[in-house]
Scaffold this active site. Structure first.
Site, mmCIF file in Angstrom:
data_model
loop_
_atom_site.group_PDB
_atom_site.id
_atom_site.type_symbol
_atom_site.label_atom_id
_atom_site.label_comp_id
_atom_site.label_asym_id
_atom_site.label_seq_id
_atom_site.Cartn_x
_atom_site.Cartn_y
_atom_site.Cartn_z
ATOM 1 N N ASP A 405 0.821 -1.206 0.000
ATOM 2 C CA ASP A 405 0.000 0.000 0.000
ATOM 3 C C ASP A 405 0.859 1.262 0.000
ATOM 4 O O ASP A 405 1.918 1.323 0.634
ATOM 5 C CB ASP A 405 -0.892 -0.017 1.250
ATOM 6 C CG ASP A 405 -1.764 1.204 1.368
ATOM 7 O OD1 ASP A 405 -2.617 1.399 0.491
ATOM 8 O OD2 ASP A 405 -1.582 1.973 2.323
ATOM 9 N N GLU A 458 1.235 -0.422 -5.141
ATOM 10 C CA GLU A 458 0.316 0.684 -5.405
ATOM 11 C C GLU A 458 1.178 1.942 -5.368
ATOM 12 O O GLU A 458 1.469 2.482 -4.309
ATOM 13 C CB GLU A 458 -0.789 0.771 -4.355
ATOM 14 C CG GLU A 458 -1.804 1.852 -4.689
ATOM 15 C CD GLU A 458 -2.387 2.557 -3.470
ATOM 16 O OE1 GLU A 458 -3.370 3.287 -3.646
ATOM 17 O OE2 GLU A 458 -1.848 2.413 -2.365
#
Length: 727
Positions: A405, A458
């Protein structure tokens, strides 16, 4: 005569300020003889028992009413194995003395932990069941180099920090203690007198299981058995494999209808796993399942990095869920968050009184977007803690990959910061060199220690080489989310079709950079929250046009180069934004066949067809795998391309993004023959208008600089996939 500890020494050990409890407590050879000392609060009588014979050797004298006992063993000079018979409140208990055991941390482990290169720090630090010198118990180890004293407290010692102060290993900053009879299932924490004399009660950073909020204790439990990665799971992660990921928040995929309560890991294994398999997906990606204090963070503010949340059951029940997914032929990916952590007092914040895991300067150590703290990746022990955690999930749970993330927030020091709110690196630049080094090290480690597993970034900027090897200057991820493609295409699709001709480039621009990274095309949870509306609700027009637009878009996405990711609910066109507090709107699929059923059937067929035809996935990251056939027809908002595999087989993909049928639409092709529709999003099966072509023979009519061509009826707001039939 023995030199008994003086009052100052006794006060220090009882109050927790004695530097080395092992030098005072336990059995020691002194000038007066073999002396045994014990700190046993609330005990009324203590005897030393020789373990081999069971004989009472000496009764310890109480030197302080707060529980300090001491005596010289008569006629004994050599150390021997002993136990203590302790009377508490009229009942006698036979216990092993924690202070008769020697150092625990091995020299090599100490060296590797200090160097930050311990491949599996979780095998050394934390709580581990053990048998030492024939005694069953638990060895506890904690890194807290600036603490003045650390005690382990728990159900085994009445949560009393006086009873089990730990040994400090100055060479590594690790505190350690073997506690006899402490067993699996018992709760514990570490009581720390920090660098400034303040008392702190901390959960174990390496806890393998932990309580669910609002409780915060860690739980003793053994390391899970290692899970070998089978060859089929490795193959499913390959660059040339079809990868279609179903992204799930376990707490809101489906809930019990009677009380709106979560499904358990076992229930999810029985319901979610068969559903994902039936829908044709290849991977399940779970939003973070690390233990976390705040439900509203969706797991993105984790504190129990080594502990799966107990919201849905035990650690072993989570392993059962993963095993069921593997048995069904599904790989499991975890959302992993090394980018930040919350400041809850029981967690990592100011762990030993100092900013141990985070930076002391908020310009480096505070993430203002999320009101969280940032790991100090330049501290070797911290980066080792995180890199070891990545391997832990692969080895001990059988996780097949990690989606990392918010990588951009890690690799840029000025991420979401104004001028003057960040500190440049030592070259004066904005890159976080320590975070970049950490990511490269972690990806390289997984490549060597967990071959076949993958990591997915990401990363929302154009940082070069995110999915390129560290040896070539990249970050070493296997894949990267293509957020540019996602934003461009959604911006296009939300336009009224009359205006799409002016924004044709939004659908074509992605191919200009498509081969710079190994991309995943994501329609993730981030796109259906915070007022962005659902994917369906972004589509323009009346209900018929909204659903037609969505179907055309999904078929475009599944055919475009790159692996696929779809957040739960999107597969049946949920109309509302995602709400983590309630179930998905499964009622939309109740009753008579409707548009939602049509989208759900389409997504299943897209998955199965995408997996069946190798041109749609084999050369995702090779320029030879894609070719435009019609790229410049912006007036009609028509786009046609071909996907190709290594053997030269082709699939033609044609999209008409206007609500007008394009009859007799001719375009050039590479391979003459009979071409058959295998996907038509306007099919009545998907609740479309049923403008169909069936099988169409090519003609030797030149078009678009090619000698042969097809003439099709392009349905309104629809995408077609065509394959060439064998001659």
């Amino acid at each position: 005569m023995s030199e008994l500890p003086d009052r100052q020494t006794i006060n220090a050990i009882i109050s927790g300020y004695y530097a080395d409890p092992f030098s005072l407590l336990g059995m020691h050879q002194t000038e007066a003889g073999l002396e045994v000392r014990a700190l046993l609060p609330d005990a009324s009588e203590v005897w030393v028992i020789e373990t081999s014979t069971g004989r009472k050797c000496v009764q310890l004298k109480c030197l302080d009413s707060r529980g300090f006992f001491c005596a010289v063993v008569p006629r004994r000079k050599n150390l021997f194995r002993y136990q203590l018979a302790v009377t508490w409140h009229g009942e006698q208990n036979l216990i092993d003395d924690a202070y008769r055991f020697g150092p625990l941390l091995k020299e090599l482990d100490s060296w590797l932990l200090s160097e930050g290169t311990h491949l599996r720090p979780y095998e050394t630090l934390g709580a581990h069941a053990d048998v030492i010198d024939g005694v069953t118990g638990t060895r506890f180890s904690l890194w807290a180099p600036n603490a003045r004293r650390v005690s382990v407290v728990g159900e085994f010692n009445y949560w009393d920090g006086r009873r089990h102060p730990m040994r400090f290993r100055a060479e590594s900053g690790v505190w350690e203690l073997f506690v006899p009879a402490a067993r699996n299932g018992q709760l514990y924490k570490f009581e720390i007198i920090d660098a400034f004399g303040q008392l702190r009660l901390k959960a174990d950073p390496f806890a393998f299981e932990a309580q669910m909020r609002p409780q915060t204790a860690s739980m003793i439990c053994g390391l899970p058995e290692k899970v070998e990665m089978r060859a089929d799971r490795k193959a499913a992660n390959a660059f040339d494999a079809p990868i279609s990921i179903y992204e799930v928040h376990l707490g809101s995929w489906r809930r019990h209808t009677d009380n709106n309560f979560w499904l358990s890991y076992k229930e999810l294994a029985e319901q979610l796993v068969p559903y994902v398999k039936e829908m044709g997906f290849t991977h399940i990606e779970l939003l973070p399942i690390n233990e976390h204090p705040f439900d509203g963070s969706w797991g993105y503010q984790p504190l129990g990095m080594y502990a799966p949340t107990r919201r849905f059951g035990t650690r072993d029940e989570f392993r059962y869920f993963i095993a069921c997914a593997h048995e069904a032929g599904l790989n499991v990916l975890l959302d992993w968050v090394p980018g930040h952590f919350p400041s809850d007092d029981f967690g990592l914040a100011k762990f030993d009184g100092t900013e141990l895991y985070e930076h002391s300067d908020p310009r480096e150590g505070y993430q203002q977007d999320w009101n969280t703290l940032i790991y100090n990746f330049g501290r070797r022990e911290v980066s080792n803690y995180l890199a070891g955690n990545a391997l832990y999930w692969m080895e001990r749970f059988g996780i097949d990959g990690l989606r990392v993330d918010a990588v951009a927030s890690m690799i840029y020091r000025d991420y979401s910061r104004a001028e003057g709110e960040w500190i440049p690196n030592h070259y004066g630049g904005r890159e976080n060199l320590e975070a970049i080094s950490f990511l490269r090290y972690t990806n390289r480690t997984l490549g060597h220690a967990a071959p076949g597993s993958i990591t997915i970034a990401e990363e929302s900027t154009d940082f070069p080489g995110v999915s390129r090897p560290p040896e070539a200057g990249g970050l070493g991820f296997w894949f990267k989310w293509n957020l540019g493609w996602m934003h461009d295409t959604l911006d296009y699709m939300k336009l009224d079709p009359v205006y799409r001709c002016y924004h044709h480039n939004l659908m074509t621009f992605g191919m200009l950079y498509n081969h710079t990274e190994n991309f995943v095309l994501p329609l993730s949870h981030d796109e259906v929250v915070h007022g962005k509306r659902s994917i369906l609700d972004r589509m323009p027009g009346d209900a018929w046009q909204k659903f037609a637009n969505l179907r055309a878009y999904y078929a475009w996405m599944w055919a475009f180069p790159g692996k696929k990711l779809l957040f739960m609910g999107n597969e049946f066109a949920q109309g509302k934004e995602w709400n983590h507090d309630v179930s998905l709107d499964w009622h939309l699929l109740e009753g008579e066949d409707n548009w939602h059923h049509g989208v759900q059937r389409l997504v299943r067929d897209l998955n199965l067809t995408y997996r069946h035809y190798t041109p749609l996935h084999q050369l995702d990251f090779d320029p030879d795998g894609f070719e435009w056939l019609v790229v410049d027809d912006h007036e009609n908002s028509v786009l046609i391309f071909v996907r190709r595999d290594r053997a030269g087989n082709e699939v033609i993909v044609a999209s008409n993004f206007t609500p007008v049928v394009r009859h007799n639409y001719r375009f050039g092709i590479n391979q003459p023959g009979n071409w058959r529709e295998v996907i038509n999003t306007d099919s009545a099966h998907y609740h479309g208008g049923q403008v169909s072509n069936g099988t169409v023979a090519s003609q030797p009519i030149a078009s678009h600089q090619r000698q042969h061509s097809l003439s099709l009826s392009l349905p309104p707001l629809a995408t077609l996939w065509l394959v060439r039939e064998a001659e």
